[in-house]
Design a protein around this motif. Structure first.
Motif, PDB file in Angstrom:
ATOM      1  N   LYS A  98     -28.754   2.269 -71.048  1.00  0.00           N
ATOM      2  CA  LYS A  98     -29.264   3.216 -72.038  1.00  0.00           C
ATOM      3  C   LYS A  98     -28.193   4.255 -72.410  1.00  0.00           C
ATOM      4  O   LYS A  98     -28.102   4.673 -73.564  1.00  0.00           O
ATOM      5  N   ILE A  99     -27.415   4.684 -71.427  1.00  0.00           N
ATOM      6  CA  ILE A  99     -26.328   5.620 -71.716  1.00  0.00           C
ATOM      7  C   ILE A  99     -25.315   4.956 -72.652  1.00  0.00           C
ATOM      8  O   ILE A  99     -24.857   5.554 -73.632  1.00  0.00           O
ATOM      9  N   TYR A 100     -24.967   3.717 -72.323  1.00  0.00           N
ATOM     10  CA  TYR A 100     -23.994   2.985 -73.152  1.00  0.00           C
ATOM     11  C   TYR A 100     -24.505   2.846 -74.588  1.00  0.00           C
ATOM     12  O   TYR A 100     -23.773   3.107 -75.558  1.00  0.00           O
ATOM     13  N   ASP A 101     -25.755   2.421 -74.742  1.00  0.00           N
ATOM     14  CA  ASP A 101     -26.300   2.203 -76.089  1.00  0.00           C
ATOM     15  C   ASP A 101     -26.335   3.494 -76.893  1.00  0.00           C
ATOM     16  O   ASP A 101     -26.030   3.499 -78.092  1.00  0.00           O
ATOM     17  N   ALA A 102     -26.721   4.607 -76.238  1.00  0.00           N
ATOM     18  CA  ALA A 102     -26.790   5.882 -76.946  1.00  0.00           C
ATOM     19  C   ALA A 102     -25.405   6.339 -77.391  1.00  0.00           C
ATOM     20  O   ALA A 102     -25.214   6.809 -78.526  1.00  0.00           O
ATOM     21  N   ARG A 103     -24.419   6.195 -76.522  1.00  0.00           N
ATOM     22  CA  ARG A 103     -23.053   6.597 -76.870  1.00  0.00           C
ATOM     23  C   ARG A 103     -22.479   5.694 -77.961  1.00  0.00           C
ATOM     24  O   ARG A 103     -21.706   6.135 -78.805  1.00  0.00           O
ATOM     25  N   ARG A 104     -22.868   4.431 -77.936  1.00  0.00           N
ATOM     26  CA  ARG A 104     -22.370   3.499 -78.951  1.00  0.00           C
ATOM     27  C   ARG A 104     -22.960   3.840 -80.318  1.00  0.00           C
ATOM     28  O   ARG A 104     -22.268   3.770 -81.340  1.00  0.00           O
ATOM     29  N   ILE A 105     -24.228   4.203 -80.349  1.00  0.00           N
ATOM     30  CA  ILE A 105     -24.851   4.615 -81.611  1.00  0.00           C
ATOM     31  C   ILE A 105     -24.127   5.827 -82.182  1.00  0.00           C
ATOM     32  O   ILE A 105     -23.797   5.881 -83.378  1.00  0.00           O
ATOM     33  N   ARG A 106     -23.853   6.797 -81.321  1.00  0.00           N
ATOM     34  CA  ARG A 106     -23.184   8.012 -81.795  1.00  0.00           C
ATOM     35  C   ARG A 106     -21.764   7.712 -82.268  1.00  0.00           C
ATOM     36  O   ARG A 106     -21.296   8.258 -83.273  1.00  0.00           O
ATOM     37  N   SER A 107     -21.071   6.826 -81.568  1.00  0.00           N
ATOM     38  CA  SER A 107     -19.699   6.489 -81.952  1.00  0.00           C
ATOM     39  C   SER A 107     -19.652   5.744 -83.286  1.00  0.00           C
ATOM     40  O   SER A 107     -18.800   6.022 -84.137  1.00  0.00           O
ATOM     41  N   ASP A 108     -20.582   4.806 -83.485  1.00  0.00           N
ATOM     42  CA  ASP A 108     -20.574   3.983 -84.693  1.00  0.00           C
ATOM     43  C   ASP A 108     -21.084   4.722 -85.923  1.00  0.00           C
ATOM     44  O   ASP A 108     -20.760   4.336 -87.058  1.00  0.00           O
ATOM     45  N   HIS A 109     -21.902   5.766 -85.707  1.00  0.00           N
ATOM     46  CA  HIS A 109     -22.537   6.446 -86.850  1.00  0.00           C
ATOM     47  C   HIS A 109     -22.333   7.960 -86.778  1.00  0.00           C
ATOM     48  O   HIS A 109     -23.217   8.730 -87.152  1.00  0.00           O
ATOM     49  N   GLU A 110     -21.171   8.337 -86.296  1.00  0.00           N
ATOM     50  CA  GLU A 110     -20.898   9.766 -86.130  1.00  0.00           C
ATOM     51  C   GLU A 110     -21.010  10.528 -87.440  1.00  0.00           C
ATOM     52  O   GLU A 110     -21.509  11.655 -87.481  1.00  0.00           O
ATOM     53  N   ASP A 111     -20.557   9.923 -88.513  1.00  0.00           N
ATOM     54  CA  ASP A 111     -20.578  10.608 -89.814  1.00  0.00           C
ATOM     55  C   ASP A 111     -21.981  10.669 -90.410  1.00  0.00           C
ATOM     56  O   ASP A 111     -22.249  11.536 -91.260  1.00  0.00           O
ATOM     57  N   SER A 112     -22.848   9.751 -90.003  1.00  0.00           N
ATOM     58  CA  SER A 112     -24.182   9.689 -90.593  1.00  0.00           C
ATOM     59  C   SER A 112     -25.200  10.556 -89.848  1.00  0.00           C
ATOM     60  O   SER A 112     -26.218  10.946 -90.422  1.00  0.00           O
ATOM     61  N   LEU A 113     -24.943  10.829 -88.585  1.00  0.00           N
ATOM     62  CA  LEU A 113     -25.902  11.578 -87.781  1.00  0.00           C
ATOM     63  C   LEU A 113     -25.936  13.044 -88.191  1.00  0.00           C
ATOM     64  O   LEU A 113     -24.888  13.696 -88.329  1.00  0.00           O
ATOM     65  N   SER A 114     -27.128  13.563 -88.362  1.00  0.00           N
ATOM     66  CA  SER A 114     -27.278  14.989 -88.640  1.00  0.00           C
ATOM     67  C   SER A 114     -27.025  15.786 -87.361  1.00  0.00           C
ATOM     68  O   SER A 114     -26.999  15.232 -86.253  1.00  0.00           O
ATOM     69  N   ASP A 115     -26.849  17.078 -87.523  1.00  0.00           N
ATOM     70  CA  ASP A 115     -26.622  17.929 -86.349  1.00  0.00           C
ATOM     71  C   ASP A 115     -27.814  17.871 -85.399  1.00  0.00           C
ATOM     72  O   ASP A 115     -27.639  17.833 -84.171  1.00  0.00           O
TER      73      ASP A 115
END
Length: 341
Positions: free
Chosen positions: A202-219
């Motif tokens: 779960k840690i890996y998946d969450a970090r991967r989501i943030r890494s792949d979509h850093e520009d799209s994620l809101s604050d």
């Protein structure tokens, strides 16, 4: 499996399921011992009907009873002494000066306060099962909060990935929480359910989501994702701590079991050496020499301390192997989703 059940849950059940792991981990240790000894007894008795030298002939000509059972006496005494000594070395880690004990207390309280702050609880439960329950529930709540803030995100691919992630996390969390409700420390239930919560994935998946979509994620979404990861990171040390306590608990149980069984085993060995020879127990039962029935039973009793040792160590070693890495590392082969890549 329902749609609400997580892929992590399936992965955990696949890793921990199956007859082999049920035997190694979940089966009662005394029942495990009884099964092994029963198989040995059946093999020994059944071998007497094969075209081999009869046991009574061996006993008459080679003094086989004394040779066999006298060796057991030394093995039982030596083996029991060694295991008890190892247990004492392990438990000696609990001994220390008052300053060391105070530091341990402060570190434990600091960790407890960190957990309470992260999962937003005033006071965390003192029981291991309830403590893990609250941690897993905290992960469940953080995942729901993450999904809520994603409703307004325009990136459809990101929303889909977060939705899948939340479904995995909440499904796994619900299953583990249900099983933890009636778990009692000292039984294997607490550790079993802790193993079934795959926090590393779960840690890996969450970090991967943030890494792949850093520009799209809101604050706000970034904040909720960080909160989810921080809650997951607390589960690792908690599980390792309770695993260590469980190992010590099991080693104490192992020492007690060996002490309980060693005296009866030595007594049986003495009886076999002192009173059983080629002239004893004449006749047959169910077509098998009575000496075979009794000598096989004596062998099984002599073997019982070693089998008890195997039963406990197999479970401890299996748990240790499956929890070697703490944190976002996965040592075993797993069906890690590559969709996030």
């Amino acid at each position: 499996m329902s749609d609400g059940e997580s892929a992590d849950e399936s992965d955990g059940q696949e890793r921990l399921g199956g007859a082999r792991l049920w035997l190694l981990l979940r089966l009662n240790r005394w029942a495990f011992t009884g099964i092994i000894l029963g198989i040995v007894y059946v093999v020994l008795v059944a071998s007497s009907v094969v075209d081999l030298t009869p046991l009574r002939v061996i006993v008459d000509n080679q003094d086989g009873i004394e040779f066999l059972f006298s060796a057991f006496i030394g093995a039982i005494i030596t083996g029991t002494s060694i295991v008890v000594t190892i247990n004492q070395l392990v438990l000696s880690q609990e001994l220390g000066a008052i300053g060391d004990q105070r530091n341990r207390m402060q570190e434990a309280m600091t960790f407890r306060q960190d957990v309470e702050e992260t999962i937003e609880e005033d006071v965390s439960p003192p029981e291991p099962a309830a403590f893990l329950y609250e941690l897993v529930d905290g992960v469940h709540e953080r995942a729901i909060e993450l999904e809520d803030v994603m409703q307004d995100e325009r990136d459809e691919e990101l929303r889909e990935k977060v939705s899948d992630y939340v479904e995995d996390a909440t499904g796994n969390a619900e299953t583990v929480k249900k099983d933890l409700e009636n778990a009692q420390f000292g039984t294997f239930g607490v550790i079993w359910n802790a193993l079934n919560f795959n926090y590393s994935r779960k840690i890996y998946d969450a970090r991967r989501i943030r890494s792949d979509h850093e520009d799209s994620l809101s604050d706000e979404a970034n904040e909720k994702l960080d909160h989810t990861i921080e809650t997951l990171k607390l589960f690792g040390p908690a599980r390792e701590h309770f695993k260590t306590l469980y190992f010590q608990w099991e080693l104490i149980n192992l020492s007690r079991a060996l002490l309980y069984i060693s005296i009866p085993s030595l007594t049986v060995m003495g009886l076999m050496i002192m009173y059983i020879d080629g002239n004893a127990l004449l006749g047959t039962t169910f077509g098998i020499d009575n000496l075979v029935w009794v000598a096989s039973a004596g062998f099984v009793v002599g073997l019982s301390p070693f089998v008890i040792f195997i039963a406990y160590i197999l479970r401890i070693a299996t748990i240790a192997k499956r929890t070697l890495a703490m944190g976002p590392f996965i040592l075993r082969e797993s069906e890690r989703d590559e969709d996030l890549g």
